[in-house]
Design a protein around this motif. Sequence first.
Motif, mmCIF file in Angstrom:
data_model
loop_
_atom_site.group_PDB
_atom_site.id
_atom_site.type_symbol
_atom_site.label_atom_id
_atom_site.label_comp_id
_atom_site.label_asym_id
_atom_site.label_seq_id
_atom_site.Cartn_x
_atom_site.Cartn_y
_atom_site.Cartn_z
ATOM 1 N N ALA A 13 0.815 -1.216 0.000
ATOM 2 C CA ALA A 13 0.000 0.000 0.000
ATOM 3 C C ALA A 13 0.851 1.271 0.000
ATOM 4 C CB ALA A 13 -0.939 -0.010 1.205
ATOM 5 N N GLY A 14 2.150 1.123 -0.309
ATOM 6 C CA GLY A 14 3.043 2.284 -0.287
ATOM 7 C C GLY A 14 2.834 3.245 -1.440
ATOM 8 N N ALA A 15 2.192 2.778 -2.516
ATOM 9 C CA ALA A 15 1.941 3.654 -3.662
ATOM 10 C C ALA A 15 0.443 3.889 -3.811
ATOM 11 C CB ALA A 15 2.490 3.033 -4.951
ATOM 12 N N TYR A 16 0.071 5.131 -4.051
ATOM 13 C CA TYR A 16 -1.336 5.497 -4.244
ATOM 14 C C TYR A 16 -2.181 5.066 -3.041
ATOM 15 C CZ TYR A 16 0.752 6.060 -8.788
ATOM 16 O OH TYR A 16 1.608 6.427 -9.794
ATOM 17 N N GLY A 17 -1.578 5.113 -1.847
ATOM 18 C CA GLY A 17 -2.273 4.779 -0.610
ATOM 19 C C GLY A 17 -2.448 6.043 0.197
ATOM 20 N N GLU A 18 -1.446 6.305 1.044
ATOM 21 C CA GLU A 18 -1.518 7.466 1.931
ATOM 22 C C GLU A 18 -1.813 8.756 1.165
ATOM 23 O OE1 GLU A 18 2.106 8.212 4.145
ATOM 24 O OE2 GLU A 18 1.136 9.779 5.323
ATOM 25 N N ILE A 19 -1.186 8.902 0.008
ATOM 26 C CA ILE A 19 -1.316 10.149 -0.753
ATOM 27 C C ILE A 19 -2.743 10.379 -1.249
ATOM 28 C CG2 ILE A 19 -0.644 9.098 -2.980
ATOM 29 C CD1 ILE A 19 0.504 12.555 -1.789
ATOM 30 N N MET A 20 -3.512 9.315 -1.399
ATOM 31 C CA MET A 20 -4.893 9.444 -1.875
ATOM 32 C C MET A 20 -5.891 9.464 -0.724
ATOM 33 S SD MET A 20 -5.323 7.097 -5.251
ATOM 34 C CE MET A 20 -5.055 7.761 -6.881
ATOM 35 N N SER A 21 -5.410 9.546 0.506
ATOM 36 C CA SER A 21 -6.363 9.481 1.611
ATOM 37 C C SER A 21 -7.173 10.780 1.676
ATOM 38 C CB SER A 21 -5.644 9.181 2.930
ATOM 39 O OG SER A 21 -4.624 10.115 3.154
ATOM 40 N N SER A 22 -8.356 10.687 2.257
ATOM 41 C CA SER A 22 -9.252 11.841 2.276
ATOM 42 C C SER A 22 -9.908 11.970 3.643
ATOM 43 C CB SER A 22 -10.333 11.698 1.208
ATOM 44 O OG SER A 22 -11.316 10.770 1.637
ATOM 45 N N THR A 23 -10.591 13.074 3.829
ATOM 46 C CA THR A 23 -11.261 13.317 5.111
ATOM 47 C C THR A 23 -12.771 13.080 4.985
ATOM 48 O OG1 THR A 23 -11.487 15.652 4.570
ATOM 49 C CG2 THR A 23 -9.546 15.026 5.837
ATOM 50 N N TYR A 24 -13.179 12.368 3.954
ATOM 51 C CA TYR A 24 -14.602 12.055 3.777
ATOM 52 C C TYR A 24 -15.162 11.486 5.090
ATOM 53 C CZ TYR A 24 -18.787 10.004 1.671
ATOM 54 O OH TYR A 24 -20.068 9.671 1.367
ATOM 55 N N ASN A 25 -16.382 11.797 5.374
ATOM 56 C CA ASN A 25 -17.036 11.444 6.651
ATOM 57 C C ASN A 25 -16.367 12.196 7.833
ATOM 58 O OD1 ASN A 25 -18.171 7.932 6.348
ATOM 59 N ND2 ASN A 25 -18.664 9.699 5.132
ATOM 60 N N CYS A 26 -15.684 13.302 7.512
ATOM 61 C CA CYS A 26 -14.968 14.088 8.537
ATOM 62 C C CYS A 26 -13.972 13.246 9.322
ATOM 63 C CB CYS A 26 -15.932 14.782 9.512
ATOM 64 S SG CYS A 26 -16.864 16.093 8.735
ATOM 65 N N ARG A 27 -13.318 12.334 8.631
ATOM 66 C CA ARG A 27 -12.304 11.513 9.301
ATOM 67 C C ARG A 27 -10.960 12.236 9.289
ATOM 68 N NH1 ARG A 27 -13.236 6.097 9.840
ATOM 69 N NH2 ARG A 27 -11.253 5.444 8.942
ATOM 70 N N SER A 28 -10.057 11.842 10.192
ATOM 71 C CA SER A 28 -8.715 12.426 10.205
ATOM 72 C C SER A 28 -7.849 11.711 9.192
ATOM 73 C CB SER A 28 -8.061 12.257 11.569
ATOM 74 O OG SER A 28 -8.939 12.654 12.573
ATOM 75 N N LEU A 29 -6.862 12.417 8.655
ATOM 76 C CA LEU A 29 -5.925 11.766 7.737
ATOM 77 C C LEU A 29 -5.037 10.807 8.538
ATOM 78 C CD1 LEU A 29 -4.901 14.791 5.490
ATOM 79 C CD2 LEU A 29 -6.424 12.882 4.896
ATOM 80 N N PRO A 30 -4.636 9.691 7.930
ATOM 81 C CA PRO A 30 -3.815 8.721 8.671
ATOM 82 C C PRO A 30 -2.412 9.266 8.938
ATOM 83 C CG PRO A 30 -4.002 8.071 6.370
ATOM 84 C CD PRO A 30 -4.910 9.256 6.552
ATOM 85 N N LYS A 31 -1.832 8.858 10.058
ATOM 86 C CA LYS A 31 -0.435 9.197 10.347
ATOM 87 C C LYS A 31 0.454 8.124 9.734
ATOM 88 C CE LYS A 31 -0.491 11.963 14.496
ATOM 89 N NZ LYS A 31 -1.814 12.045 15.116
ATOM 90 N N SER A 32 1.767 8.382 9.766
ATOM 91 C CA SER A 32 2.684 7.372 9.233
ATOM 92 C C SER A 32 3.808 7.112 10.219
ATOM 93 C CB SER A 32 3.250 7.847 7.897
ATOM 94 O OG SER A 32 3.748 9.153 8.030
ATOM 95 N N TYR A 33 4.266 5.866 10.229
ATOM 96 C CA TYR A 33 5.381 5.444 11.082
ATOM 97 C C TYR A 33 6.368 4.685 10.218
ATOM 98 C CZ TYR A 33 2.252 6.893 14.747
ATOM 99 O OH TYR A 33 1.420 7.658 15.532
ATOM 100 N N PHE A 34 7.601 4.651 10.678
ATOM 101 C CA PHE A 34 8.686 4.118 9.851
ATOM 102 C C PHE A 34 9.459 3.078 10.633
ATOM 103 C CE2 PHE A 34 7.432 8.303 8.765
ATOM 104 C CZ PHE A 34 7.357 8.290 7.388
ATOM 105 N N SER A 35 9.914 2.035 9.932
ATOM 106 C CA SER A 35 10.691 0.997 10.620
ATOM 107 C C SER A 35 11.875 1.631 11.349
ATOM 108 C CB SER A 35 11.183 -0.044 9.615
ATOM 109 O OG SER A 35 11.933 0.583 8.596
ATOM 110 N N SER A 36 12.424 2.690 10.765
ATOM 111 C CA SER A 36 13.594 3.331 11.377
ATOM 112 C C SER A 36 13.256 3.980 12.730
ATOM 113 C CB SER A 36 14.192 4.363 10.408
ATOM 114 O OG SER A 36 13.172 5.137 9.821
ATOM 115 N N ASP A 37 11.949 4.220 13.003
ATOM 116 C CA ASP A 37 11.557 4.777 14.306
ATOM 117 C C ASP A 37 11.703 3.757 15.432
ATOM 118 O OD1 ASP A 37 10.719 7.002 12.912
ATOM 119 O OD2 ASP A 37 8.589 6.453 12.945
ATOM 120 N N PHE A 38 11.794 2.477 15.066
ATOM 121 C CA PHE A 38 11.741 1.424 16.107
ATOM 122 C C PHE A 38 13.079 0.733 16.287
ATOM 123 C CE2 PHE A 38 7.503 1.758 14.180
ATOM 124 C CZ PHE A 38 6.786 2.166 15.294
ATOM 125 N N GLU A 39 14.148 1.313 15.710
ATOM 126 C CA GLU A 39 15.430 0.606 15.785
ATOM 127 C C GLU A 39 16.206 0.997 17.035
ATOM 128 O OE1 GLU A 39 16.816 1.441 11.884
ATOM 129 O OE2 GLU A 39 15.630 -0.220 11.091
#
Length: 386
Positions: A360-386
């Motif tokens: 889901a790394g392509a055309y996933g997060e970038i296409m997210s929307s706030t339809y239904n007044c939802r919040s946009l998703p956050k992102s986390y990275f493997s490098s955050d957990f090393e």
Amino acid sequence: MRIPAGHLKNIPTPFYFYDMELLSHTLSVISEATKDTPDFHVHYAIKANANPKILKAIAEAGFGADCVSGGEIKAAVAAGFPAGKIVFAGVGKNDDEIRLGLEIGISCFNVESLPELEVISQLAVHAGKTANVALRINPNVDAHTHEKITTGLNENKFGIAMEDTLTAIDRAKELPNINYTGLHFHIGSQITDLTVYRHLCQRINNLQEQLEEKEITTSSINVGGGLGIDYENPQDHPIPDFKNYFHLFRSHLQLRTGQTLHFELGRSVVAQCGSLIAKVLYVKKGHSKQFLILDAGFTELIRPAMYQAYHQIENINRPASNPSEHYDVVGPICESSDIFGKEVFLPVSERGDLIALHSAGAYGEIMSSTYNCRSLPKSYFSSDFE
Ligand SMILES: *Cc1c(COP(=O)(O)O)cnc(C)c1O
């Protein structure tokens, strides 16, 4: 890709998780596959994923950028892509976007129509700049992919028809402050049948011969993007076969001396390094089927609803060897198209389980929307957990 389920369990869902090691490995495979051909230039298609950390990693690996809006040009510059490696495509570039491209001195405008060419010339004259221009030609090659992502057939909103190439080049040469540099092609996306690219090479070879008869010099050829990935089996094929892909152009496209060849890869660079992580809200047992209702829907990942796209679905809290059942995996959005998968065979799942939607790394997060007044998703990275 590797998902550290233990680390993710306390993060509020839904969110995107990116495996930065896989991204970096993918980038080095591309660099390795092109290192012996210095006239090959790879531009990352920003529209696939413009997450700043992802862009930064790609810019640092030395890639150029392919942009389709002024916003993408700004994102590319902010991430460290040099202006001299930015190309700018799009059928509806507005005046401000064209001015921005001229001002920062992008390497090339990929022009999609004659009226656009006239406007770029006017704005370039006004700004006292010269615009390098490649003409996007429709080579009439069937990409053998989903109709919503096929772009290289005739009478499309994209590009200039093949038979109008000479007229367009003549006009580009007449217009002030326009420097005709090359030809651009992009025939579609998620292309897994490489013979499609062979046909494209043949079309380009023929066209080049016609142009040479008219003594037209073309300094760059851009073959766009579109290389597909394995959505069915991402674990076995986390990195597309870039070696073969680039080799195909090396053997089938007749580049002239001094000509550069440009690629605009999006999906194939970033798709496999990202997963959408969601939580099971409810297991709803119907009469003939049961549903896993997730806290992510098409607002976070629209590809299944928009293109009937398949994403592999995994319950990352339960081993695949557990007793399993069929579930329709759905989102919470008030639209009946909000379905990620029907009859998905998964380990018996419970409220609170984490579900990964892979590739889901392509055309996933970038296409997210706030339809239904939802919040946009956050992102986390493997490098955050090393
Ligand atoms: C979308 C797009 C790309 C990238 O396509 P992928 O299938 O993600 O590789 C490249 N060039 C142009 C002009 C595009 O519109």
